[in-house]
Scaffold this motif. Sequence first.
Motif, PDB file in Angstrom:
ATOM      1  N   ALA A   1      44.386  50.659  33.715  1.00  0.00           N
ATOM      2  CA  ALA A   1      43.745  50.404  32.433  1.00  0.00           C
ATOM      3  C   ALA A   1      42.541  49.479  32.555  1.00  0.00           C
ATOM      4  CB  ALA A   1      44.757  49.814  31.453  1.00  0.00           C
ATOM      5  N   LYS A   2      42.710  48.356  33.233  1.00  0.00           N
ATOM      6  CA  LYS A   2      41.633  47.365  33.335  1.00  0.00           C
ATOM      7  C   LYS A   2      41.681  46.690  34.694  1.00  0.00           C
ATOM      8  CE  LYS A   2      40.551  46.018  28.665  1.00  0.00           C
ATOM      9  NZ  LYS A   2      40.411  44.912  27.735  1.00  0.00           N
TER      10      LYS A   2
ATOM     11  N   PHE B   1      41.081  43.376  41.405  1.00  0.00           N
ATOM     12  CA  PHE B   1      41.247  42.477  40.276  1.00  0.00           C
ATOM     13  C   PHE B   1      41.821  43.246  39.100  1.00  0.00           C
ATOM     14  CE2 PHE B   1      37.140  44.318  39.279  1.00  0.00           C
ATOM     15  CZ  PHE B   1      37.194  44.476  37.900  1.00  0.00           C
ATOM     16  N   ILE B   2      42.429  42.504  38.194  1.00  0.00           N
ATOM     17  CA  ILE B   2      42.879  43.051  36.924  1.00  0.00           C
ATOM     18  C   ILE B   2      42.408  42.121  35.820  1.00  0.00           C
ATOM     19  CG2 ILE B   2      44.915  44.249  37.836  1.00  0.00           C
ATOM     20  CD1 ILE B   2      46.601  41.892  36.761  1.00  0.00           C
ATOM     21  N   ILE B   3      42.319  42.655  34.622  1.00  0.00           N
ATOM     22  CA  ILE B   3      42.065  41.829  33.444  1.00  0.00           C
ATOM     23  C   ILE B   3      43.445  41.537  32.871  1.00  0.00           C
ATOM     24  CG2 ILE B   3      40.954  41.668  31.200  1.00  0.00           C
ATOM     25  CD1 ILE B   3      38.919  42.027  33.435  1.00  0.00           C
TER      26      ILE B   3
ATOM     27  N   VAL C   1      38.683  35.978  32.332  1.00  0.00           N
ATOM     28  CA  VAL C   1      39.793  36.876  32.013  1.00  0.00           C
ATOM     29  C   VAL C   1      40.223  37.697  33.220  1.00  0.00           C
ATOM     30  CG1 VAL C   1      39.289  37.049  29.560  1.00  0.00           C
ATOM     31  CG2 VAL C   1      38.217  38.643  31.151  1.00  0.00           C
ATOM     32  N   ARG C   2      39.424  37.665  34.282  1.00  0.00           N
ATOM     33  CA  ARG C   2      39.748  38.414  35.500  1.00  0.00           C
ATOM     34  C   ARG C   2      40.731  37.645  36.367  1.00  0.00           C
ATOM     35  NH1 ARG C   2      34.546  41.137  38.426  1.00  0.00           N
ATOM     36  NH2 ARG C   2      34.162  42.696  36.830  1.00  0.00           N
ATOM     37  N   ILE C   3      41.671  38.366  36.921  1.00  0.00           N
ATOM     38  CA  ILE C   3      42.578  37.796  37.907  1.00  0.00           C
ATOM     39  C   ILE C   3      42.297  38.515  39.216  1.00  0.00           C
ATOM     40  CG2 ILE C   3      44.972  37.428  38.577  1.00  0.00           C
ATOM     41  CD1 ILE C   3      45.692  37.633  35.590  1.00  0.00           C
TER      42      ILE C   3
END
Length: 163
Positions: free
Chosen positions: A101-102, A115-117, A138-140
Motif C-alpha cells: 500500500a505505502k 521503507f514503509i509509511i 512518516v517514513r520508517i
Amino acid sequence: MKFTTNPNRAYLLGLWKSRRTKQGVGVEGHRELCEAFLKQCLDEKLCQPDKVKFEEGPVYKCYFYNTAIRSWLDSELEKRQERLKYMNVFAANYFAGVFDAKGGWAQAGKKEVSFIIGDRVDEMVLMRLGFRVKKEGVRIAIISDDFYGWVMPYLKLEISKRS
C-alpha cells in the motif's frame, strides 16, 4: 458474526490501514491496489460482489459498507502490538500489505533500503521483531536487509516486487 484473523486477513488489515477510504470499508490508490483489496475481500467472503462500489478517476477507490467488518478491522488495528509480536506469517502478511500500500525503496548512501509509511506502533513492532529501523517523518526506513526477503513471498502487487 465473529471474525477471526488469518494470514490473508492480516494482509488485508495492512492494506486497509495504509490506504483506507473515508466511506465504508475500502482502499484508494492505483488500480492494482484496489483489485488486490477487492480480491482478498471476496476470497475471504467479507463482502458480496454486487455490494462493492468501484470509482475510477485519477485515484481509484473501491469500498463496501459493513459496520461489523469495519469495527473488527478497527479493533484489530488497536491490537497490533499483541497480535504481531512474533515473526510469523501473520506479521509478514500484515507488513506485506503495508509495503504494497505505502512502501518502496529509498537511497541510503550507496545502498537502497526498503521503507514503509507507518505509525509509532508499526515502528515499535518492527523493532521488537528484530529489524533495525529509522523513522524519518512518516517514513520508517527498514535498514535490515532481511525485511524484504521476509515479506516478499506475501506481496500481491507486481509494482512492489523486485527481481
